[in-house]
Motif scaffolding. Sequence first.
Motif, mmCIF file in Angstrom:
data_model
loop_
_atom_site.group_PDB
_atom_site.id
_atom_site.type_symbol
_atom_site.label_atom_id
_atom_site.label_comp_id
_atom_site.label_asym_id
_atom_site.label_seq_id
_atom_site.Cartn_x
_atom_site.Cartn_y
_atom_site.Cartn_z
ATOM 1 N N LEU A 135 0.850 -1.186 0.000
ATOM 2 C CA LEU A 135 0.000 0.000 0.000
ATOM 3 C C LEU A 135 0.891 1.243 0.000
ATOM 4 N N ALA A 136 0.361 2.339 -0.531
ATOM 5 C CA ALA A 136 1.223 3.490 -0.831
ATOM 6 C C ALA A 136 1.138 4.628 0.174
ATOM 7 N N GLN A 137 0.637 4.389 1.379
ATOM 8 C CA GLN A 137 0.616 5.486 2.356
ATOM 9 C C GLN A 137 2.040 5.972 2.644
ATOM 10 N N HIS A 138 2.157 7.291 2.824
ATOM 11 C CA HIS A 138 3.488 7.890 2.995
ATOM 12 C C HIS A 138 3.575 8.648 4.323
ATOM 13 N N ALA A 139 4.655 9.417 4.488
ATOM 14 C CA ALA A 139 4.926 10.060 5.779
ATOM 15 C C ALA A 139 3.828 11.042 6.185
ATOM 16 N N ARG A 181 7.988 11.757 2.230
ATOM 17 C CA ARG A 181 6.970 12.803 2.154
ATOM 18 C C ARG A 181 6.211 12.730 0.831
ATOM 19 N N GLY A 182 4.945 13.095 0.870
ATOM 20 C CA GLY A 182 4.146 13.110 -0.349
ATOM 21 C C GLY A 182 4.714 14.042 -1.400
ATOM 22 N N GLU A 183 5.251 15.175 -0.980
ATOM 23 C CA GLU A 183 5.848 16.131 -1.912
ATOM 24 C C GLU A 183 6.990 15.492 -2.696
ATOM 25 N N LEU A 184 7.777 14.649 -2.029
ATOM 26 C CA LEU A 184 8.906 14.007 -2.696
ATOM 27 C C LEU A 184 8.439 12.951 -3.694
ATOM 28 N N LEU A 185 7.366 12.263 -3.396
ATOM 29 C CA LEU A 185 6.839 11.280 -4.345
ATOM 30 C C LEU A 185 6.388 11.960 -5.631
ATOM 31 N N ARG A 186 5.731 13.100 -5.508
ATOM 32 C CA ARG A 186 5.289 13.823 -6.698
ATOM 33 C C ARG A 186 6.479 14.383 -7.476
ATOM 34 N N ALA A 187 7.458 14.872 -6.756
ATOM 35 C CA ALA A 187 8.658 15.378 -7.430
ATOM 36 C C ALA A 187 9.377 14.256 -8.170
ATOM 37 N N TRP A 188 9.424 13.080 -7.564
ATOM 38 C CA TRP A 188 10.070 11.929 -8.200
ATOM 39 C C TRP A 188 9.334 11.526 -9.479
ATOM 40 N N LEU A 189 8.002 11.497 -9.423
ATOM 41 C CA LEU A 189 7.229 11.153 -10.616
ATOM 42 C C LEU A 189 7.439 12.186 -11.721
ATOM 43 N N GLN A 190 7.439 13.457 -11.360
ATOM 44 C CA GLN A 190 7.658 14.502 -12.360
ATOM 45 C C GLN A 190 9.029 14.341 -13.016
ATOM 46 N N PRO A 218 0.850 22.375 7.097
ATOM 47 C CA PRO A 218 1.676 23.554 6.798
ATOM 48 C C PRO A 218 2.098 24.309 8.057
ATOM 49 N N ALA A 219 1.212 24.394 9.052
ATOM 50 C CA ALA A 219 1.569 25.087 10.303
ATOM 51 C C ALA A 219 2.658 24.314 11.046
ATOM 52 N N LEU A 220 2.534 22.992 11.093
ATOM 53 C CA LEU A 220 3.567 22.187 11.747
ATOM 54 C C LEU A 220 4.900 22.338 11.020
ATOM 55 N N GLN A 221 4.859 22.416 9.703
ATOM 56 C CA GLN A 221 6.090 22.567 8.925
ATOM 57 C C GLN A 221 6.815 23.858 9.302
ATOM 58 N N GLN A 222 6.039 24.912 9.544
ATOM 59 C CA GLN A 222 6.636 26.203 9.903
ATOM 60 C C GLN A 222 7.242 26.169 11.301
ATOM 61 N N VAL A 223 6.532 25.563 12.240
ATOM 62 C CA VAL A 223 6.963 25.608 13.640
ATOM 63 C C VAL A 223 7.954 24.485 13.965
ATOM 64 N N PHE A 224 7.695 23.275 13.453
ATOM 65 C CA PHE A 224 8.533 22.099 13.720
ATOM 66 C C PHE A 224 8.913 21.436 12.391
ATOM 67 N N GLN A 226 10.931 19.311 11.448
ATOM 68 C CA GLN A 226 11.208 17.874 11.477
ATOM 69 C C GLN A 226 10.042 17.071 12.052
ATOM 70 N N PHE A 227 8.844 17.634 11.971
ATOM 71 C CA PHE A 227 7.710 17.003 12.677
ATOM 72 C C PHE A 227 7.403 15.600 12.162
ATOM 73 N N ARG A 228 7.621 15.336 10.884
ATOM 74 C CA ARG A 228 7.305 13.997 10.365
ATOM 75 C C ARG A 228 8.154 12.932 11.045
ATOM 76 N N ALA A 229 9.455 13.215 11.150
ATOM 77 C CA ALA A 229 10.361 12.235 11.755
ATOM 78 C C ALA A 229 10.089 12.082 13.251
ATOM 79 N N THR A 230 9.845 13.193 13.952
ATOM 80 C CA THR A 230 9.660 13.102 15.400
ATOM 81 C C THR A 230 8.320 12.452 15.746
ATOM 82 N N LEU A 231 7.263 12.779 15.004
ATOM 83 C CA LEU A 231 5.978 12.140 15.265
ATOM 84 C C LEU A 231 6.013 10.661 14.902
#
Length: 336
Positions: A135-139, A181-190, A218-224, A226-231
């Motif tokens: 299955l393709a769920q991502h960070a 990250r989802g953003e990286l998957l889209r960048a890779w496909l492009q 987006p708010a978590l990205q601004q404040v933290f 590295q939130f994906r890795a820590t969560l």
Amino acid sequence: MNPSPQLQQAASAAVESAMRSFAPALPLAVAFSGGADSTALLLACVRRWPGQIVAVHVHHGLQSAAEGFVAQCRHFCAQHAVPLKICHVDARNEPGQSPEDAARQHRYAALIQAAREPWADARGQALAAVQSLALAQHADDQVETLLLALSRGAGVAGLAAMPAHWQRADLDWYRPLLQVRGELLRAWLQAQGQGWVEDPTNVDERYTRNRIRARLLPALQQVFPQFRATLARSSRHCAEAAELLQELARDDLATVGSPPQIKSLQALSAARQANVLRHWLRSVHGTTPSAAQLDQLLLQIAACRTRGHRIHLKLGHGFVQRCGSALDWYNSQVLV
């Protein structure tokens, strides 16, 4: 807009790292929606194990755009010589069931059925039985799942979010992209020149998960940043704690019995009583009580000191009652 060279490099490194650590038994079936995430996963798998990958698309029948998803899946699979099965399901929800849960349950059932059926490669040669499903769920999906669990007051099992590997219906299931990250998957496909389709419901903020994606991430990205890795690390800690609680529950159930003896339960702490009762109800009867229901049952167990003490409480989708020296559970709808 094409991704920057820096983003392309990060995307390539992330996808390559994820695939290096992914070692499923083959042949492998990939759940393929035609969207960016599953397209990236399927393309990466096809390149690594050519001739050993099959795709399953589940047509939920819930939106007019569904035929466009099917067309995209057929086009991709024909282009890359990937065997494809289209599974049509009626994913409408039952009364009291959320639409998301209904779609998920139907989707898993369809994937299991498709995996068990015979498969042939692009030349018509029979393939060995499918061993694994991906299955393709991502960070970002993982973070959304954790935040949803927190919003519902979940315990450690819920806060463990989505596992990267588990077993179900004699199949090994994998989510190899949970660190990407989802953003990286889209960048890779492009960067590969590979297109995909966008599900219009992904921007519908009537769904809580979409509001989390649009407003909280987006708010978590601004404040933290590295939130994906820590969560994700917190989820792994919760998964370890949930595994320990499960081991303790199995041991305690062997002690208190099934159905549980009331005196044996009373010898345990309230926390261990709750833990073993949850395990008993889920593993033996396939139901999960609410926290309030379980708290009420614990109070009744503590008060049960005489022969005449009656216990009859709603728990999950049935009832727990006292039967002599033990507790038992029943569903009145099944008994009728």
